[in-house]
Design a protein around this motif. Structure first.
Motif, PDB file in Angstrom:
ATOM      1  N   ILE A 238      43.356  49.975  47.986  1.00  0.00           N
ATOM      2  CA  ILE A 238      44.624  49.886  47.268  1.00  0.00           C
ATOM      3  C   ILE A 238      45.143  51.298  46.941  1.00  0.00           C
ATOM      4  O   ILE A 238      46.340  51.540  46.943  1.00  0.00           O
TER       5      ILE A 238
ATOM      6  N   ARG B 290      40.488  47.105  46.623  1.00  0.00           N
ATOM      7  CA  ARG B 290      41.169  45.990  45.961  1.00  0.00           C
ATOM      8  C   ARG B 290      40.152  45.134  45.216  1.00  0.00           C
ATOM      9  O   ARG B 290      39.027  44.974  45.674  1.00  0.00           O
TER      10      ARG B 290
ATOM     11  N   ASN C  35      48.628  50.865  48.147  1.00  0.00           N
ATOM     12  CA  ASN C  35      48.882  49.618  48.870  1.00  0.00           C
ATOM     13  C   ASN C  35      49.401  49.917  50.288  1.00  0.00           C
ATOM     14  O   ASN C  35      50.292  49.241  50.780  1.00  0.00           O
TER      15      ASN C  35
ATOM     16  N   ILE D 223      54.286  47.312  41.989  1.00  0.00           N
ATOM     17  CA  ILE D 223      53.001  46.604  41.847  1.00  0.00           C
ATOM     18  C   ILE D 223      52.117  47.225  40.763  1.00  0.00           C
ATOM     19  O   ILE D 223      50.998  46.788  40.538  1.00  0.00           O
TER      20      ILE D 223
ATOM     21  N   ASP E 160      52.848  41.232  35.475  1.00  0.00           N
ATOM     22  CA  ASP E 160      51.611  40.792  36.116  1.00  0.00           C
ATOM     23  C   ASP E 160      51.291  41.661  37.342  1.00  0.00           C
ATOM     24  O   ASP E 160      51.190  41.169  38.462  1.00  0.00           O
TER      25      ASP E 160
ATOM     26  N   TYR F   2      49.754  43.999  40.255  1.00  0.00           N
ATOM     27  CA  TYR F   2      48.588  43.906  41.128  1.00  0.00           C
ATOM     28  C   TYR F   2      47.606  45.036  40.831  1.00  0.00           C
ATOM     29  O   TYR F   2      46.399  44.902  40.962  1.00  0.00           O
ATOM     30  N   LEU F   3      48.167  46.172  40.385  1.00  0.00           N
ATOM     31  CA  LEU F   3      47.355  47.363  40.107  1.00  0.00           C
ATOM     32  C   LEU F   3      47.645  47.840  38.689  1.00  0.00           C
ATOM     33  O   LEU F   3      48.771  48.244  38.377  1.00  0.00           O
TER      34      LEU F   3
ATOM     35  N   ARG G 150      41.406  39.781  35.567  1.00  0.00           N
ATOM     36  CA  ARG G 150      42.332  40.271  36.600  1.00  0.00           C
ATOM     37  C   ARG G 150      41.594  40.492  37.917  1.00  0.00           C
ATOM     38  O   ARG G 150      42.099  40.173  38.984  1.00  0.00           O
TER      39      ARG G 150
ATOM     40  N   GLU H 135      41.015  37.537  39.809  1.00  0.00           N
ATOM     41  CA  GLU H 135      42.218  37.072  40.537  1.00  0.00           C
ATOM     42  C   GLU H 135      42.536  37.977  41.732  1.00  0.00           C
ATOM     43  O   GLU H 135      43.595  37.868  42.339  1.00  0.00           O
TER      44      GLU H 135
ATOM     45  N   LYS I 243      43.018  41.255  41.577  1.00  0.00           N
ATOM     46  CA  LYS I 243      43.814  42.438  41.203  1.00  0.00           C
ATOM     47  C   LYS I 243      42.883  43.614  40.911  1.00  0.00           C
ATOM     48  O   LYS I 243      41.666  43.441  40.825  1.00  0.00           O
ATOM     49  N   THR I 244      43.487  44.783  40.760  1.00  0.00           N
ATOM     50  CA  THR I 244      42.685  45.997  40.598  1.00  0.00           C
ATOM     51  C   THR I 244      42.990  46.670  39.271  1.00  0.00           C
ATOM     52  O   THR I 244      44.138  46.678  38.829  1.00  0.00           O
TER      53      THR I 244
END
Ligand code: ATP
Length: 269
Positions: A4, A29, A64, A78, A153, A155-156, A181, A184, A186-187
């Motif tokens: 990521i 990730r 990403n 993100i 919300d 991703y990172l 997280r 799910e 995410k990072t």
């Protein structure tokens, strides 16, 4: 491997102060990754470059898969970022600020309300939702800043010293939140001086020293790199590796690192 975050040979100086000297970093990730290192090592500078608050002098950063030097805006969608010292608009209430944060990130109103209610309740800020930010304690402000960074919300999630000023219950909640997280996919990337916490929650860490990543990986990797015993803690490994690095002339540290564990090593950034 599709990290990521990928930083390759990143250099940064501030008016003659060389903050980063060819830093390399790979964050996978779905992990909680920790940057650890002494004061002035370059952790905050690294995070600020990733989130686009600072421009590097040289090097490549991909977030990403996007080269942030070439496409410096879109990738930020993100990311959620909480700086070391948060600065929030004192004249807004908690609720107003979180609504505002959600709107500028183009989150639908219903989602903003849903997430706002969730975080206000999670961080035990119910009594403060209509209070002006100016009236909040330092820890409460930090919690509001974290809620704001999470309102879309992301991703990172990137946090600079997230536990400073937060009470033990809040710290526990935060760690749980990070774990959720990651579950799910995410990072979470943090910088911290709390090595016992880093050992418990981070799947991998990087030791930043004099603007370089002198060793990174999970605790087992770091024990191997530092030739430490089986029962060594992250603190012991950290002290050993930074002690060894201190004895190296600054310009030789990169070469030393390469000779210790190759560069970059498979499975370990
Ligand atoms: P700490 O653990 O103390 O927060 P850090 O690892 O986050 O430290 P940075 O804040 O990235 O370290 O600083 C790296 C180096 O860059 C230090 O020598 C610092 O003094 C210098 N530096 C950071 N910001 C600036 C600035 N705005 N102007 C000049 N020098 C700076």
């Amino acid at each position: 491997m599709n990290p990521i975050i990928e930083m390759v040979d990143v250099w940064k100086s501030y008016d003659g102060v060389q903050a980063l000297r060819g830093l390399n970093l790979y964050v996978q990730r779905g992990e909680i990754f920790g940057l650890i290192g002494p004061n002035g090592a370059g952790k905050t500078t690294t995070l600020k470059i990733i989130v686009g608050l600072l421009k590097m002098d040289r090097g490549v950063v991909r977030v990403n898969g996007v080269d942030i030097g070439e496409e410096p805006y879109e990738y930020k969608r993100i990311i959620g970022y909480v700086p070391e010292s948060v600065s929030l608009p004192d004249y807004l209430t908690v609720e107003e600020f979180l609504m505002y944060s959600g709107k500028i990130k183009e989150v639908p109103n219903e989602k903003i309300r849903e997430r706002m209610n969730y975080f206000i309740s999670l961080f035990e800020l119910r009594e403060k939702r209509r209070a002006l930010i100016v009236s909040l304690s330092r820890g409460m402000r930090q919690k509001v800043a974290i809620a704001s960074a999470l309102i879309h919300d992301p991703y990172l999630l990137i946090l600079d010293e997230p536990f400073i000023g937060i009470d033990p219950v809040g710290q526990h909640i935060l760690k749980e939140l990070f774990n959720e997280r990651v579950d799910e996919g995410k990072t979470v990337l943090i910088s911290t001086h709390m090595l016992d916490t880093a050992e418990r929650i981070c799947s991998r860490v990087a030791i930043i020293y004099r603007g370089q990543n002198i060793a990174s990986g999970n605790l087992e990797d770091l024990k191997q790199i530092s030739r430490s015993g089986e029962n060594a803690t992250l603190e012991e490994v950290f002290l050993k590796l930074t002690e060894e690095a201190r004895e190296q002339p600054v310009e030789e540290t990169v070469e030393k690192k390469r000779s210790i564990f190759g560069f970059p090593r498979r499975g370990v950034s």
